[in-house]
Design an enzyme around this catalytic site. Structure first.
Site, PDB file in Angstrom:
ATOM      1  N   SER A  77     -10.722  16.694 -28.718  1.00  0.00           N
ATOM      2  CA  SER A  77     -12.105  16.547 -29.450  1.00  0.00           C
ATOM      3  C   SER A  77     -11.941  16.275 -31.079  1.00  0.00           C
ATOM      4  O   SER A  77     -11.070  15.490 -31.160  1.00  0.00           O
ATOM      5  CB  SER A  77     -13.017  17.739 -29.197  1.00  0.00           C
ATOM      6  OG  SER A  77     -14.240  17.450 -29.501  1.00  0.00           O
ATOM      7  N   ASP A 216     -14.885  14.027 -23.282  1.00  0.00           N
ATOM      8  CA  ASP A 216     -14.403  15.060 -24.066  1.00  0.00           C
ATOM      9  C   ASP A 216     -13.145  15.609 -23.500  1.00  0.00           C
ATOM     10  O   ASP A 216     -13.325  15.925 -22.552  1.00  0.00           O
ATOM     11  CB  ASP A 216     -15.584  15.954 -24.494  1.00  0.00           C
ATOM     12  CG  ASP A 216     -14.962  17.151 -25.582  1.00  0.00           C
ATOM     13  OD1 ASP A 216     -13.851  16.780 -25.938  1.00  0.00           O
ATOM     14  OD2 ASP A 216     -15.711  17.863 -26.021  1.00  0.00           O
TER      15      ASP A 216
END
EC number: 3.1.1.-
Length: 387
Positions: A77, A216
């Site tokens: 991330s 993600d």
């Protein structure tokens, strides 16, 4: 005569001990891992700035960069974005961003990345267009193989239902993973409910089209990618000819620095068994991700701490984490100037805090010690290469 003999024996013992220490340090594999957390990436950004500054002072080199000292840098991330910033080469084949440019990057671009709310209940909170724009602008056409050190950036393919790990060491067997860095960075940051998933395609070794449908990286590794980074380091030690002397890698031969983006104790105090017994699916959905990420982060740190301690190598592992975030600083997408200032202050204050209840050493002191190990190891390897 006896005195002379004793002196010689003592000298040999000291020399042997020193040589053994240096040899051990020279053989170390160095790993940097950076958690996910959206705008809270300002916290590890502050820590990285301090660490790089210490390395520059120790080596008397203002151009020293973190990529010069770590064999593997991994992130998920926002941690994946930081990984790319400090490993992607510029036109001079040096990292395009120094560590002291990370926090200003968030201040400049954070409000735009987290300001395009679609306002849709059935859809992502942000459209991701500005995020992709700035990634393309900063990272250009750079691909994984061009990274200045080994990287480990995670994502998750929602079509194949499998994690995807982008590393240099995988490219010989899986050239389709040699994707553009901006595609990788958007993918690892495309948190469900926050940003749309990302589609792109590359080519296989046979020239066939290979498609990615990614979200993600925290879905694959949760927020703390330390174990992923360690796994990549282990594989490199086993397969890379440059690491032939340490193929039997163990944790004693590893220096691991893991940077968190902060957790909150407020969350633990907010919900009780009595209250949550009345919750339905929607209420659980709103908090389950935060619970899972916090639990995984704690368990990863617990596991690594235990392993390093059992091997009497606890000084080889340093986890830098703020566990008492409050108010707006707990939010991954609050990019208001006031909150970003608070996050930067959290990072600065963290340096003065003790590493743990059992270790009164401050993070600042621990990072200086860690920097000294990194600096000494780099010099030892440079000296060996010159012969």
């Amino acid at each position: 005569m006896a005195t002379t003999k004793s002196f010689l024996i003592l000298s040999v013992m000291i020399l042997a001990t020193t040589s053994s220490t240096f040899a051990s340090l020279e053989e170390m594999v160095t790993v940097l891992s950076i958690d996910g957390g959206g705008i809270k990436g300002i916290i590890p950004g502050t820590i990285l700035e301090f660490l790089e500054g210490q390395l520059q002072k120790m080596d008397n080199n203002a151009d020293a960069r973190l990529a010069d000292y770590f064999d593997v840098i991994g992130g998920t991330s926002t941690g994946g974005l930081l990984t790319a910033m400090i490993t992607t080469p510029n036109e001079n084949n040096r990292p395009f961003a120094a560590a002291n440019e990370i926090v200003p990057f968030y201040f400049e671009h954070g409000p735009h990345i987290f300001n395009s709310s679609t306002g849709q209940f059935f859809g992502p909170k942000y459209d991701g267009k500005y995020l992709m724009q700035v990634l393309q602008e900063k990272l250009g056409e750079t691909r994984v193989h061009q990274a200045l050190t080994e990287v480990a950036i995670s994502s998750f393919d929602i079509k194949t239902n499998k994690p995807v790990i982008f590393t240099k060491s995988n490219l010989a067997k899986s050239p389709e993973l040699d994707a553009k860095m901006y595609d990788i960075c958007y993918s690892t940051a495309a948190a469900p409910t926050y940003f749309p998933p990302h589609y792109f395609a590359t080519n296989t070794i046979n020239g066939d089209k290979y498609e990615f449908n990614l979200v993600d990286g925290a879905v694959a590794t949760v927020a703390d990618p330390a174990l992923l980074s360690v796994s990549v380091a282990t594989r490199r030690a086993q397969e890379d000819p440059a690491f032939a002397s340490i193929r039997s890698l163990n944790y004693k031969k590893m220096l691991l620095l893991s940077l968190g983006t902060g957790t909150t104790s407020e969350f633990d105090k907010t919900h009780t068994a009595e209250e949550t017994a009345k919750w339905g699916a929607l209420q659980w959905m709103l908090v389950i991700q935060q619970m899972t990420e916090a639990a995984s982060s704690y368990m990863t740190d617990y596991y690594l701490s235990t392993v390093f301690q059992d091997l009497h190598s606890q000084n080889n592992y340093l986890r830098v984490q703020e566990n008492a975030l409050t108010g707006t600083t707990t939010k991954a997408d609050d990019a208001s100037e006031a909150n970003m200032e608070l996050l930067a202050q959290v990072g600065e204050n963290l340096l003065k805090k003790p590493v743990s209840k059992d270790n009164p050493e401050t993070y600042e002191e621990a990072l200086k010690r860690f920097a000294k190990l990194l600096s000494d190891r780099k010099k030892l390897r440079a000296n060996k290469a010159s012969y």
